[in-house]
Design an enzyme around this catalytic site. Structure first.
Site, PDB file in Angstrom:
ATOM      1  N   GLY A  91       0.810  -1.218   0.000  1.00  0.00           N
ATOM      2  CA  GLY A  91       0.000   0.000   0.000  1.00  0.00           C
ATOM      3  C   GLY A  91       0.839   1.260   0.000  1.00  0.00           C
ATOM      4  O   GLY A  91       2.061   1.238   0.112  1.00  0.00           O
ATOM      5  N   GLY A 108       2.592   3.797   1.460  1.00  0.00           N
ATOM      6  CA  GLY A 108       3.157   4.064   2.771  1.00  0.00           C
ATOM      7  C   GLY A 108       3.699   5.467   2.937  1.00  0.00           C
ATOM      8  O   GLY A 108       3.967   5.899   4.059  1.00  0.00           O
ATOM      9  N   ARG A 109       3.880   6.179   1.823  1.00  0.00           N
ATOM     10  CA  ARG A 109       4.343   7.576   1.901  1.00  0.00           C
ATOM     11  C   ARG A 109       3.782   8.397   0.745  1.00  0.00           C
ATOM     12  O   ARG A 109       4.440   9.306   0.241  1.00  0.00           O
ATOM     13  CB  ARG A 109       5.867   7.633   1.922  1.00  0.00           C
ATOM     14  CG  ARG A 109       6.577   6.840   0.844  1.00  0.00           C
ATOM     15  CD  ARG A 109       8.077   6.954   1.025  1.00  0.00           C
ATOM     16  NE  ARG A 109       8.796   5.928   0.289  1.00  0.00           N
ATOM     17  CZ  ARG A 109      10.105   5.745   0.385  1.00  0.00           C
ATOM     18  NH1 ARG A 109      10.817   6.520   1.171  1.00  0.00           N
ATOM     19  NH2 ARG A 109      10.708   4.792  -0.294  1.00  0.00           N
ATOM     20  N   GLY A 131       7.368   7.750   6.161  1.00  0.00           N
ATOM     21  CA  GLY A 131       6.491   8.285   5.130  1.00  0.00           C
ATOM     22  C   GLY A 131       7.026   9.503   4.402  1.00  0.00           C
ATOM     23  O   GLY A 131       6.306  10.128   3.625  1.00  0.00           O
ATOM     24  N   ARG A 180      -2.105  -1.119  -9.927  1.00  0.00           N
ATOM     25  CA  ARG A 180      -0.929  -1.949 -10.127  1.00  0.00           C
ATOM     26  C   ARG A 180      -1.337  -3.417 -10.221  1.00  0.00           C
ATOM     27  O   ARG A 180      -2.448  -3.788  -9.812  1.00  0.00           O
ATOM     28  CB  ARG A 180       0.038  -1.762  -8.950  1.00  0.00           C
ATOM     29  CG  ARG A 180       0.340  -0.297  -8.633  1.00  0.00           C
ATOM     30  CD  ARG A 180       0.768  -0.122  -7.174  1.00  0.00           C
ATOM     31  NE  ARG A 180       0.939   1.289  -6.816  1.00  0.00           N
ATOM     32  CZ  ARG A 180       2.072   1.967  -6.924  1.00  0.00           C
ATOM     33  NH1 ARG A 180       3.151   1.357  -7.371  1.00  0.00           N
ATOM     34  NH2 ARG A 180       2.140   3.236  -6.583  1.00  0.00           N
ATOM     35  N   ASP A 210       4.202  -4.760  -7.528  1.00  0.00           N
ATOM     36  CA  ASP A 210       3.555  -3.519  -7.089  1.00  0.00           C
ATOM     37  C   ASP A 210       4.079  -2.309  -7.851  1.00  0.00           C
ATOM     38  O   ASP A 210       3.545  -1.207  -7.703  1.00  0.00           O
ATOM     39  CB  ASP A 210       3.732  -3.318  -5.578  1.00  0.00           C
ATOM     40  CG  ASP A 210       5.192  -3.324  -5.152  1.00  0.00           C
ATOM     41  OD1 ASP A 210       5.847  -4.363  -5.339  1.00  0.00           O
ATOM     42  OD2 ASP A 210       5.679  -2.310  -4.636  1.00  0.00           O
ATOM     43  N   ASN A 211       5.103  -2.510  -8.675  1.00  0.00           N
ATOM     44  CA  ASN A 211       5.651  -1.422  -9.487  1.00  0.00           C
ATOM     45  C   ASN A 211       5.336  -1.603 -10.972  1.00  0.00           C
ATOM     46  O   ASN A 211       6.007  -1.008 -11.822  1.00  0.00           O
ATOM     47  CB  ASN A 211       7.170  -1.331  -9.305  1.00  0.00           C
ATOM     48  CG  ASN A 211       7.555  -0.960  -7.886  1.00  0.00           C
ATOM     49  OD1 ASN A 211       6.778  -0.330  -7.178  1.00  0.00           O
ATOM     50  ND2 ASN A 211       8.739  -1.356  -7.458  1.00  0.00           N
ATOM     51  N   ASP A 238       7.210   4.384 -10.603  1.00  0.00           N
ATOM     52  CA  ASP A 238       8.096   4.129  -9.461  1.00  0.00           C
ATOM     53  C   ASP A 238       9.571   4.122  -9.853  1.00  0.00           C
ATOM     54  O   ASP A 238      10.214   3.084  -9.936  1.00  0.00           O
ATOM     55  CB  ASP A 238       7.704   2.832  -8.745  1.00  0.00           C
ATOM     56  CG  ASP A 238       6.381   2.962  -8.019  1.00  0.00           C
ATOM     57  OD1 ASP A 238       6.069   4.072  -7.560  1.00  0.00           O
ATOM     58  OD2 ASP A 238       5.649   1.966  -7.916  1.00  0.00           O
TER      59      ASP A 238
END
Length: 481
Positions: free
Chosen positions: A85, A87-88, A121, A179, A248-249, A258
């Site tokens: 998820g 995160g930042r 974050g 994603r 996830d990228n 990313d």
């Protein structure tokens, strides 16, 4: 400042995210605004110059913004993490650009979220400017990519292993932030109803014609495979190494997303790795086409129950698509390589012609970008490639074969597809070091060159030159944003 937000992700996919607010920052300052991109989005660049520090730090979001952190999972270096998820980062909303395309606006480095997993974050100045720069370089090369709308200094120090570094926030623009890992998040929880809802949303947003297909979810899988095969082929043709091709990228839209430990290869070696965390070379330059197929297999697993109620038939359908990925990639790569070589039409021997040149380049560790650029001069000059390639006898034989395949105006066409300027690692580092010292001049100069990488310009000769000997052998990149 008016943003015409229409936040379909928040509206249609409740339960796929967590509503959240950016962490306050003490002294936000707008470092750079991408005025051209602002214009594409229908935004007033002059007003953004005045108000952007507050907006792009999250301090004062425009009316209609809906900040949220998206949920997703992912395979990271082959191991599955069921919950990652944002995160930042916070998706603050969606706007429609002047071409009618829906675009996400996301703040990166905006503070902790429920997905931060113990991290702070935050983002720091160097990685923020690096993503800004490389994204614009890819856009200039014509490669689908997320882009930076703005970079903001936060005025607070951020503690990292190297000590305290200046904090910064990037505003990222993307076709979406869906994603492979977004599908994996819900599939891992056996929540196929949400997988179906996400697929319906992704089809409507990115591939609307597929809604009427006889098997829309299978058609969607095939469309993503096609988009990603095209994308990775484009990376390979310019010597780009993503560095962290986790699931996830990988964006469903087919955009590069990313920019962490990414870099451009100089001396040609398929095993080139720059990422400090890729110790086994999983995401090396030459492995990227294989990771493409591996990641698409993971997407197929997440979508499998949507393909057919019968598990066996569903697997057969997924494997039929997956079995075409190599051919899709190879076709796109060879098409692009023909263009780089200036070939007229297509002939059966073109692949071996390209492979023979690559073998000579690998043997000489020839600079990827300069070798292809100098082919324009080699159309008529035998000596044009000798500064970058060794073995004149072999080279002469190859030149003769190559010249027989050239079309009209070959030199012009070669220059039109082979850049003179790329984001060379040493120049990126010089620009970031200057920015840390308060001087954004080198950053602006490099951005200016990379925005039009195919046009050679007086005064930019240094930006076209490879790094000093030995620089890239010890060069390492890091995940920063």
């Amino acid at each position: 400042m008016t943003f015409r937000f229409d936040n379909s992700y928040a509206r249609e996919l409740e339960g796929f995210y967590v509503d959240w607010q950016a962490a306050p920052v003490p002294a936000p300052r707008l470092l750079r605004l991408n005025r051209g991109l602002a214009g594409e989005l229908g935004l007033d660049a002059d007003r953004l110059e005045a108000e952007g520090a507050a907006i792009f730090s999250g301090k004062r979001l425009p009316e209609g913004a809906h900040p949220l952190a998206q949920a997703y999972a992912g395979h990271q270096f082959g191991g599955f993490s069921p919950q990652l998820g944002d995160g930042r980062a916070l998706l603050i909303g969606e706007v429609t650009d002047r071409s009618g395309r829906r675009r996400d606006l996301q703040l990166k480095g905006s503070g902790r979220t429920p997905f931060s997993r113990g991290a702070d974050g935050k983002a720091t100045l160097g990685p923020v400017l690096r993503e800004y720069l490389v994204g614009e370089a890819m856009h200039g090369l014509g490669i689908p990519t997320t882009r930076a709308l703005a970079a903001v200094a936060t005025g607070e120090p951020v503690l990292r292993q190297a000590g305290e570094l200046p904090g910064a926030i990037l505003t990222r623009v993307a076709a979406s932030h869906i994603r492979v890992g977004t599908f994996q998040f819900f599939a891992a929880r056996s929540d196929m109803e949400r997988v179906r809802r996400l697929a319906d949303y992704a089809i409507a947003r990115h591939y609307p014609a597929l809604a009427e297909a006889p098997e829309p979810y299978l058609a969607f899988y095939e469309a993503v495979a096609d988009a990603q095969a095209d994308l990775v082929a484009r990376w390979m043709l310019v010597g780009f190494i993503h560095g962290v091709m986790n699931t996830d990228n990988m964006a469903i839209s087919g955009e590069t997303i990313d920019y962490g430990p990414c870099a451009f290869m100089e001396g040609f070696d398929p095993g080139t790795v720059f990422s400090s965390i890729d110790l086994q070379g999983r995401y090396a330059y030459g492995n990227q086409p294989f990771i493409l197929a591996w990641n698409l297999a993971r997407l197929g697993e997440a979508l499998l129950p949507l393909f057919d109620a019968d598990a066996g038939r569903a697997a057969e359908k997924a494997n039929a698509v997956l079995g075409t990925v190599g051919a899709r990639y190879q076709a796109r790569w060879l098409e692009g390589m023909r263009a780089k070589l200036g070939l007229a039409g297509a002939e059966e021997g073109d692949l071996s012609l390209a492979e023979d040149l690559l073998a000579a380049m690998q043997g000489a560790r020839a600079d990827w970008t300069l070798t292809f650029r100098r082919l324009a001069d080699a159309v008529t000059e035998d000596a044009a490639l000798r500064p970058v390639l060794q073995g004149p006898d072999t080279l002469q034989s190859w030149l003769s074969r190559w010249r027989r395949r050239l079309g009209p105006e070959a030199a012009r066409r070669i220059r039109a597809v082979n850049p003179i300027y790329i984001a060379r690692n040493h120049r990126v580092e010089e620009a970031l070091a200057a920015a840390h010292a308060g001087d954004l001049g080198p950053f602006d100069r490099l951005i200016g060159a990379l925005s039009d990488p195919f046009t050679e310009r007086a005064g930019l000769e240094d930006l076209a030159q490879p790094a000093p000997a030995g620089f890239n052998e010890g060069y390492r990149t890091f995940c920063g944003t």
